[in-house]
Design an enzyme around this catalytic site. Sequence first.
Site, PDB file in Angstrom:
ATOM      1  N   ARG A  15       0.838  -1.196   0.000  1.00  0.00           N
ATOM      2  CA  ARG A  15       0.000   0.000   0.000  1.00  0.00           C
ATOM      3  C   ARG A  15       0.880   1.256   0.000  1.00  0.00           C
ATOM      4  O   ARG A  15       2.085   1.182   0.237  1.00  0.00           O
ATOM      5  CB  ARG A  15      -0.915   0.008   1.234  1.00  0.00           C
ATOM      6  N   LYS A  75       1.717   1.978   7.226  1.00  0.00           N
ATOM      7  CA  LYS A  75       2.017   1.172   8.411  1.00  0.00           C
ATOM      8  C   LYS A  75       2.941   1.907   9.374  1.00  0.00           C
ATOM      9  O   LYS A  75       3.588   2.898   9.019  1.00  0.00           O
ATOM     10  CB  LYS A  75       2.663  -0.156   8.001  1.00  0.00           C
ATOM     11  N   TYR A  94      -0.963   4.558  10.400  1.00  0.00           N
ATOM     12  CA  TYR A  94      -1.313   3.592  11.442  1.00  0.00           C
ATOM     13  C   TYR A  94      -0.093   3.426  12.335  1.00  0.00           C
ATOM     14  O   TYR A  94       1.035   3.294  11.850  1.00  0.00           O
ATOM     15  CB  TYR A  94      -1.690   2.241  10.833  1.00  0.00           C
ATOM     16  N   HIS A  96      -0.382   1.725  16.028  1.00  0.00           N
ATOM     17  CA  HIS A  96      -0.524   0.523  16.861  1.00  0.00           C
ATOM     18  C   HIS A  96       0.603   0.435  17.894  1.00  0.00           C
ATOM     19  O   HIS A  96       1.256  -0.595  18.050  1.00  0.00           O
ATOM     20  CB  HIS A  96      -0.549  -0.735  15.988  1.00  0.00           C
ATOM     21  N   GLU A 118      -5.673   4.848  13.595  1.00  0.00           N
ATOM     22  CA  GLU A 118      -6.596   3.960  14.305  1.00  0.00           C
ATOM     23  C   GLU A 118      -7.234   4.587  15.536  1.00  0.00           C
ATOM     24  O   GLU A 118      -8.202   4.032  16.086  1.00  0.00           O
ATOM     25  CB  GLU A 118      -5.908   2.650  14.693  1.00  0.00           C
ATOM     26  N   ARG A 203     -25.155  -4.416  20.429  1.00  0.00           N
ATOM     27  CA  ARG A 203     -24.523  -4.845  19.188  1.00  0.00           C
ATOM     28  C   ARG A 203     -24.997  -6.235  18.779  1.00  0.00           C
ATOM     29  O   ARG A 203     -25.262  -6.482  17.592  1.00  0.00           O
ATOM     30  CB  ARG A 203     -23.011  -4.836  19.343  1.00  0.00           C
ATOM     31  N   SER A 220     -20.388 -12.790  25.112  1.00  0.00           N
ATOM     32  CA  SER A 220     -19.034 -13.322  25.250  1.00  0.00           C
ATOM     33  C   SER A 220     -18.676 -13.494  26.728  1.00  0.00           C
ATOM     34  O   SER A 220     -18.119 -12.602  27.364  1.00  0.00           O
ATOM     35  CB  SER A 220     -18.028 -12.383  24.580  1.00  0.00           C
ATOM     36  N   LEU A 240     -11.265  -5.310  19.674  1.00  0.00           N
ATOM     37  CA  LEU A 240     -10.586  -4.024  19.560  1.00  0.00           C
ATOM     38  C   LEU A 240     -10.956  -3.108  20.708  1.00  0.00           C
ATOM     39  O   LEU A 240     -12.126  -2.904  21.009  1.00  0.00           O
ATOM     40  CB  LEU A 240     -10.963  -3.331  18.238  1.00  0.00           C
ATOM     41  N   VAL A 267      -6.931 -11.238  13.973  1.00  0.00           N
ATOM     42  CA  VAL A 267      -6.863  -9.923  13.334  1.00  0.00           C
ATOM     43  C   VAL A 267      -6.432  -8.859  14.333  1.00  0.00           C
ATOM     44  O   VAL A 267      -5.938  -7.795  13.946  1.00  0.00           O
ATOM     45  CB  VAL A 267      -8.225  -9.575  12.702  1.00  0.00           C
ATOM     46  N   ASP A 270      -2.281  -6.663  15.516  1.00  0.00           N
ATOM     47  CA  ASP A 270      -1.682  -5.327  15.488  1.00  0.00           C
ATOM     48  C   ASP A 270      -1.627  -4.710  16.877  1.00  0.00           C
ATOM     49  O   ASP A 270      -0.752  -3.888  17.165  1.00  0.00           O
ATOM     50  CB  ASP A 270      -2.492  -4.392  14.582  1.00  0.00           C
ATOM     51  N   MET A 301      -2.516  -7.478   7.171  1.00  0.00           N
ATOM     52  CA  MET A 301      -3.330  -8.281   6.268  1.00  0.00           C
ATOM     53  C   MET A 301      -3.785  -7.514   5.029  1.00  0.00           C
ATOM     54  O   MET A 301      -3.687  -8.028   3.907  1.00  0.00           O
ATOM     55  CB  MET A 301      -4.530  -8.860   7.025  1.00  0.00           C
TER      56      MET A 301
END
Length: 367
Positions: A15, A75, A94, A96, A118, A203, A220, A240, A267, A270, A301
């Site tokens: 990217r 990134k 990003y 992280h 993010e 949700r 959960s 997240l 996922v 990060d 990803m």
Amino acid sequence: MKIGVPKEVKNHEYRVGLSPASVSELARAGHEILVAEGAGMGSGSTDQDYQAAGARLVVSNKDVFAAAELLVKVKEPQPEECLQMQAGQILFTYLHLAAAAEQASLLMAKGVAAIAYETVKTPAGALPLLTPMSEIAGRLSVQAGVNFLQKANGGSGVLLSGVPGVAPGRVTIVGGGVVGENAAAMALGLGAEVTLLDISPERLRELSQRYGARLKCLFSDTENLSRSISNSDLVVGAVLIPGAAAPRLITRELISGMPAGSVIVDVAIDQGGCAETSRPTTHDAPTYVVDDVVHYCVTNMPGAVPKTATAALNFVTLPYVKKLADHGLAALEIDPALAQGLNIHDGKIVNPNVAAALPELARREAA
């Protein structure tokens, strides 16, 4: 303002921070854009495309870092990139940082203002710059699961869709945000049996109404996690907390109870990963096996689909890049959402979630 676009150096990251279309918009507004040669090749844009859009090509990333006032990346900067940055520069990418203490320390030492895509957050709670990559990662998570469930790739040999007369595979998704919903949509589209877990009743109600009985929505808790994961062919970790380290909800014990050859795609890697057995991997070596379970924990990803990902990212980042280019850090006072993106400034961690994840760095700055 001088805006710099380096070529990404992370493993198999194709990217690019600004597309030629974005460069054209910024150039028309009077800004100077420096683009490293070859920066857009992986996403389908040539150096000639950038020149035609109004960019000035420079030979290397070193030239970009030396001259730019605003750095626009994709990134988190790798350590060698951090060392080339200059005090007073604005970095927009990003980050992280909760899972990247070395980068955080280097950025603090360099005196840059680091704004993370993010953690840009609207007053309504939306994460506009994370959403498109989360959509892509959620969809890719199921594609990766399908691939690595194949016996030749180390999996159990289960076809998620099943066939007439043979039951479909079972997918469990932990987290009902953007990643989780997109993973669910892909898995349901294949015909898999899909369970999604989240801690938000609102949700779960929303997703249940949207997808109906095809999607099993569960609260959960420990019991539901255990029952669902132990019967799964594919588990997608989609938890997240913006800016913070991901909670390790999927324990080693739960992993060890999964069928041999099943797959987990984390996922959340990060932000450190939401499974105890997760560790970062690359597109060169995307998987490893723990307790007979294949782990896919690639930290970038969406870099696997750079044409789609670059276009999707630029649609949402360009308005913020324009504000930073026009106003510098004063843009943070103009736009409250952008202000939420500031992670490091004047050698200090200013995002509370990042500070909580990196307490030693936070204490060091306060000393």
